[in-house]
Motif scaffolding. Structure first.
Motif, short mmCIF file in Angstrom:
data_model
loop_
_atom_site.label_atom_id
_atom_site.label_comp_id
_atom_site.label_asym_id
_atom_site.label_seq_id
_atom_site.Cartn_x
_atom_site.Cartn_y
_atom_site.Cartn_z
N PRO A 181 16.64 -3.63 5.76
CA PRO A 181 15.58 -4.60 5.46
C PRO A 181 14.45 -4.51 6.48
CG PRO A 181 17.75 -5.65 5.35
CD PRO A 181 17.95 -4.28 5.94
N CYS A 182 13.22 -4.59 6.01
CA CYS A 182 12.07 -4.42 6.88
C CYS A 182 11.01 -5.44 6.50
CB CYS A 182 11.52 -3.00 6.73
SG CYS A 182 10.09 -2.67 7.76
N MET A 183 10.47 -6.12 7.50
CA MET A 183 9.44 -7.13 7.25
C MET A 183 8.04 -6.51 7.11
SD MET A 183 10.53 -10.32 7.08
CE MET A 183 9.35 -11.47 7.81
N GLY A 184 7.95 -5.19 7.32
CA GLY A 184 6.65 -4.52 7.29
C GLY A 184 5.75 -4.84 6.11
N PRO A 185 6.28 -4.88 4.89
CA PRO A 185 5.39 -5.10 3.74
C PRO A 185 4.65 -6.44 3.75
CG PRO A 185 7.48 -4.17 3.01
CD PRO A 185 7.65 -4.50 4.47
N VAL A 186 5.16 -7.43 4.48
CA VAL A 186 4.47 -8.73 4.50
C VAL A 186 3.91 -9.05 5.88
CG1 VAL A 186 5.82 -9.70 2.60
CG2 VAL A 186 6.62 -10.02 4.96
N THR A 204 0.80 -1.25 0.00
CA THR A 204 0.00 0.00 0.00
C THR A 204 0.82 1.29 0.00
OG1 THR A 204 -0.25 0.50 2.38
CG2 THR A 204 -1.78 -1.11 1.47
N ASN A 205 2.13 1.19 0.07
CA ASN A 205 2.92 2.42 0.19
C ASN A 205 2.67 3.41 -0.95
OD1 ASN A 205 4.61 2.53 2.59
ND2 ASN A 205 5.38 0.57 1.87
N CYS A 206 2.58 2.90 -2.18
CA CYS A 206 2.40 3.79 -3.33
C CYS A 206 1.16 4.65 -3.17
CB CYS A 206 2.32 2.98 -4.63
SG CYS A 206 1.21 1.57 -4.53
N VAL A 214 9.32 7.79 8.35
CA VAL A 214 10.09 7.70 7.11
C VAL A 214 10.47 6.23 6.90
CG1 VAL A 214 12.23 8.39 5.98
CG2 VAL A 214 10.97 10.04 7.37
N CYS A 215 10.20 5.71 5.71
CA CYS A 215 10.43 4.28 5.45
C CYS A 215 11.92 3.93 5.57
CB CYS A 215 9.92 3.92 4.06
SG CYS A 215 10.24 2.21 3.62
N VAL A 216 12.23 2.95 6.41
CA VAL A 216 13.63 2.58 6.63
C VAL A 216 14.21 1.78 5.46
CG1 VAL A 216 13.35 2.63 9.15
CG2 VAL A 216 13.13 0.44 7.93
N CYS A 267 8.20 3.05 -3.11
CA CYS A 267 7.88 1.62 -3.26
C CYS A 267 9.09 0.85 -2.76
CB CYS A 267 7.60 1.28 -4.71
SG CYS A 267 7.45 -0.50 -5.00
N PRO A 268 8.93 0.01 -1.73
CA PRO A 268 10.11 -0.67 -1.17
C PRO A 268 10.85 -1.53 -2.19
CG PRO A 268 8.25 -0.89 0.32
CD PRO A 268 7.72 -0.28 -0.95
N VAL A 269 10.15 -1.96 -3.26
CA VAL A 269 10.84 -2.75 -4.27
C VAL A 269 10.96 -1.98 -5.59
CG1 VAL A 269 10.40 -5.02 -3.26
CG2 VAL A 269 8.69 -4.01 -4.77
N GLU A 322 0.19 1.22 8.77
CA GLU A 322 0.34 1.92 10.06
C GLU A 322 1.56 2.84 10.05
OE1 GLU A 322 0.39 -1.50 12.76
OE2 GLU A 322 -1.63 -0.93 13.35
N CYS A 323 2.61 2.39 9.37
CA CYS A 323 3.86 3.14 9.30
C CYS A 323 3.62 4.47 8.59
CB CYS A 323 4.87 2.29 8.55
SG CYS A 323 6.56 2.80 8.76
N LYS A 324 2.91 4.41 7.47
CA LYS A 324 2.62 5.62 6.71
C LYS A 324 1.62 6.50 7.45
CE LYS A 324 5.15 5.60 2.98
NZ LYS A 324 6.22 4.83 3.63
N SER A 326 -0.96 -4.80 5.69
CA SER A 326 0.46 -4.76 6.05
C SER A 326 0.74 -3.73 7.15
CB SER A 326 1.28 -4.40 4.82
OG SER A 326 1.10 -3.02 4.53
N THR A 327 1.89 -3.89 7.77
CA THR A 327 2.37 -2.93 8.76
C THR A 327 2.68 -1.58 8.11
OG1 THR A 327 3.24 -4.73 10.08
CG2 THR A 327 4.18 -2.57 10.52
N CYS A 328 3.00 -1.59 6.82
CA CYS A 328 3.29 -0.33 6.11
C CYS A 328 2.14 0.67 6.24
CB CYS A 328 3.56 -0.60 4.64
SG CYS A 328 4.98 -1.67 4.35
S1 SF4 Z 1 8.80 -1.21 4.60
FE1 SF4 Z 1 8.94 -0.99 6.88
S2 SF4 Z 1 9.64 1.10 7.21
FE2 SF4 Z 1 8.90 0.97 5.06
S3 SF4 Z 1 6.73 1.60 5.13
FE3 SF4 Z 1 6.78 -0.63 5.37
S4 SF4 Z 1 6.82 -0.96 7.63
FE4 SF4 Z 1 7.42 1.18 7.27
#
Ligand code: SF4
Ligand code: SF4
Ligand code: SF4
Lengths: 379, 259
Positions: free
Chosen positions: B186-191, A274-276, B177-179, A359-361, B170-172, B166-168
């Motif tokens: 590396p962050c497990m947040g997206p899954v 969902t980041n995008c 700021v995305c780590v 986008c993380p990727v 809540e993070c946003k 996803s945890t993302c």
């Molecule tokens: S990848 Fe990690 S730091 Fe980045 S938005 Fe997702 S939870 Fe937050």
């Protein structure tokens, strides 16, 4: 001290001290002054106490899935491109309470939320951002159903725009027709000049409120050379866009390619995180969440950000309408770049590049759109 | 004024560290409200005493690691109208499920002076693998606000407002700021299932995945991202094989990377 009041649409010259006193006047007038500042390795928006809180001498480097701050050789105050947060959180906050219901003797008693009463000044707003605000205005207050919360947050905002000088590696506003020079929607618009004289700003006046404020700040007429330097800043920014989006017939491109193999390929890479959508300054989806307290005396309804990438977003009786990532990614891009035009008369994308950087990727919407164009499958 | 009937709540412990049930005691400000709304009929740590009942709501902490416990959870289920599992042990098998990927007899030899005193199953498994579960509350440990939300929901007959994205998200929402993007961490947040409020990224740490897999996680894509960031194959495996090692998508992803 009173200075000549410039005309609307006129341009004047402001030095660094002039900008500092402009911010001070806004604070004295009771504005909450919000603008760019450095935090945790990025430029975010926060309350500014003065120009020392701005990212002085800080720039950025952006690429798909990558953002790094860098030290600049100069003392630029606005020498960076947009960061992770757009101004959408000011008008469409991540979560708000809509109302509370309390059990009363004669039935439930509703307590609505009071309208927001604040004076907000936004500093350093980029052209893409102004265009995004205009897009969200159409969504939240432009139709039959006006979002009262959005309207109350949006009312009376004082905007100091900045014309971009150095777009990032993921910017493409020039190809979306949304920048890099602010074309409206501001009270004042600055172009920062770092060479050919002292550190200075050419200021374009966009409103009476902007002219009134300038009349209280020491400024000078802008010379021909200053005007030329400001135009050169915009020209350089236009030439240095990190990315490009080909928008020709973009609606039909998407509508004709809903079964394109590219969707399955991008779904292999997409995390569905969902980041995008959450960094996108125009994405407006939300969900309502109802809760009760333990005693069952109070019920609360909240509105929270949601995304077309969550399964709940398209959940109807019996399941999610878009259970696959392929379907969810396709929904995001098709709405953003194509069906948005049918719905609101403009694209949902202003070319800010955030969805690419954050986008993380590192999935790149300009690349995804180009892939549909380059390789149209034979029906 | 006659006291209103309060539904009975029981709290059960299986193989676990007690951290999740202590979350209930941690609700200091809300404890009176809880005791007012619910009769805490059974809440003893580390006991195998009589089951009693019936109970409106049972909170179950811990995983199934012995034959006795596999039997006891059936009795708990039989006396519980709603059974809610709490924490990574109960919902996924916990950190102790790491033994599921190893030789059990050898681990006993390595860990215990007298392995012959130990009578345990070769696996640690989630409660839902043994009896039907009404709701699984994730986390290692669980989040206090979420526990209160689940209790309120069961008390008032509604669905708990617990998102499985996803945890993302809540993070946003938090404005962190995305780590991954800004620091290359590396962050497990997206899954990872939301719930903690994206605590670790707010301290510039990658998410550890305490809340287990989010809905429909694309673990393979994240693992590829980790490798591109320079994480070794064994490192990728360790990211996935922690507190929720035995949760389907994390188990599979971990197993597809070498030790
Ligand atoms: S990848 Fe990690 S730091 Fe980045 S938005 Fe997702 S939870 Fe937050
Ligand atoms: S779709 Fe991406 S580039 Fe376009 S406005 Fe949204 S975040 Fe910016
Ligand atoms: S495109 Fe990128 S940011 Fe968007 S959901 Fe997929 S992985 Fe997340």
């Amino acid at each position: 001290m009173v200075h000549p009041r410039p005309d609307i649409n006129a341009s004047v010259l402001l030095l660094r001290d002039g900008l500092a006193s402009l911010l001070q006047h806004l604070r004295d007038d009771g504005y909450l002054v919000v603008g760019p500042t450095v935090r945790d390795g990025a430029i975010v928006h926060d309350q500014l106490r003065g120009i020392e809180d701005l990212p002085v001498g800080v720039g950025d480097e952006q690429a798909p899935g990558r953002y790094r701050l860098r030290r600049r050789a100069d003392q630029a105050l606005f020498g960076y491109a947009v960061g992770p947060q757009s101004h959408k959180r000011e008008f469409f906050p991540p979560s708000i309470r809509l109302f509370q219901l309390r059990r009363g003797a004669g039935g439930p008693v509703l307590t609505p939320e009071p309208p927001i009463d604040r004076k907000l000044a936004l500093i350093g707003v980029r052209s893409c951002e102004l265009q995004a605000i205009a897009v969200q205005d159409r969504v939240f207050v432009g139709g039959h159903h006006v979002d009262a919360d959005y309207a109350s947050r949006r009312r009376g905002v004082f905007v100091v725009a900045v014309n971009c000088g150095e777009p990032s590696g993921t910017c493409f506003c020039a190809s979306m027709g949304t920048g890099p020079r602010a074309s409206g929607g501001f009270d004042l618009a600055l172009t920062e000049l770092l060479s050919g004289g002292p550190h200075r700003f050419v200021v374009e006046v966009g409103s009476a409120a902007g002219a009134d404020l300038l009349a209280r700040v020491e400024h000078a007429p802008a010379s021909e050379a200053d005007h030329a330097a400001a135009s050169a800043v915009t020209a350089a920014a236009t030439a240095n866009m990190g990315r490009h989006m080909d928008t020709r017939d973009i609606k039909s491109l998407f509508y004709a390619n809903q079964e394109h193999p590219r969707w399955a390929q991008v779904a292999e890479r997409c995390l569905g995180c969902t980041n995008c959508t959450l960094v996108c300054p125009t994405c407006f989806c939300s969900t309502t969440v109802d809760t009760t307290d333990l005693a069952g005396a109070t019920a609360t309804r909240e509105r929270r950000w949601d995304s077309c990438f969550t399964l709940d977003h398209s959940y109807v009786h019996g399941g999610s309408v878009r259970p696959s990532l392929r379907a969810r990614y396709r929904q995001w891009l098709t709405h953003k770049l194509a069906s948005w035009i049918d719905q609101y008369g403009t694209s949902g994308c202003v070319g800010c590049g955030r969805c690419i950087t954050w986008c993380p990727v590192g999935i790149d919407i300009t690349e995804e759109a180009a892939a549909l164009r380059a390789d149209v499958p034979v029906a | 004024m006659p006291r209103k009937r309060r539904p009975k709540l029981a709290v059960w412990k299986f193989a676990s560290c007690d951290g999740c049930q202590l979350t209930l005691l941690d609700c200091e400000d809300e404890l009176l409200a809880i005791a007012d709304a619910l009769q805490i009929a059974y809440f003893r740590e580390a006991t195998s005493a009589d089951v009693g009942g019936p109970y409106e709501v049972s909170l179950v902490e811990g995983s199934i690691t012995t034959a006795d416990d596999a039997e006891r959870i059936r009795r708990v289920r039989a006396v519980s109208r709603s059974l809610v599992t709490i924490g990574a042990c109960a919902t996924a098998g916990g950190i102790q499920a790491l033994r599921n990927f190893r030789d059990h007899a050898e681990m006993l030899r390595v860990v215990y002076a007298r392995p012959d005193y130990i009578d345990s199953l070769t696996t640690s498994t989630a409660i839902a693998e043994h009896v039907p579960v009404d709701f699984e509350l994730r986390g290692c440990p669980i989040d206090k606000r979420q526990l209160l939300e689940v209790l309120s929901a069961y008390l008032h007959g509604r669905r708990p407002a617990i998102a499985s994205h996803s945890t993302c998200v809540e993070c946003k929402m938090r404005g962190t700021v995305c780590v991954m993007v800004a620091h290359g961490t590396p962050c497990m947040g997206p899954v990872t299932h939301a719930g903690c409020g994206a605590l670790c990224p707010s301290y510039i740490r990658g998410c550890y995945g305490c809340y287990g897999p989010a809905e429909a996680p694309n673990t393979a894509a994240l693992a590829r991202g980790f490798v591109q960031m320079g994480v070794s194959e064994g490192g990728v495996r360790r990211y996935f094989h922690t507190f929720n090692a035995n949760a389907g998508p994390f188990r599979q992803e971990g197993l597809s990377h070498g030790d």
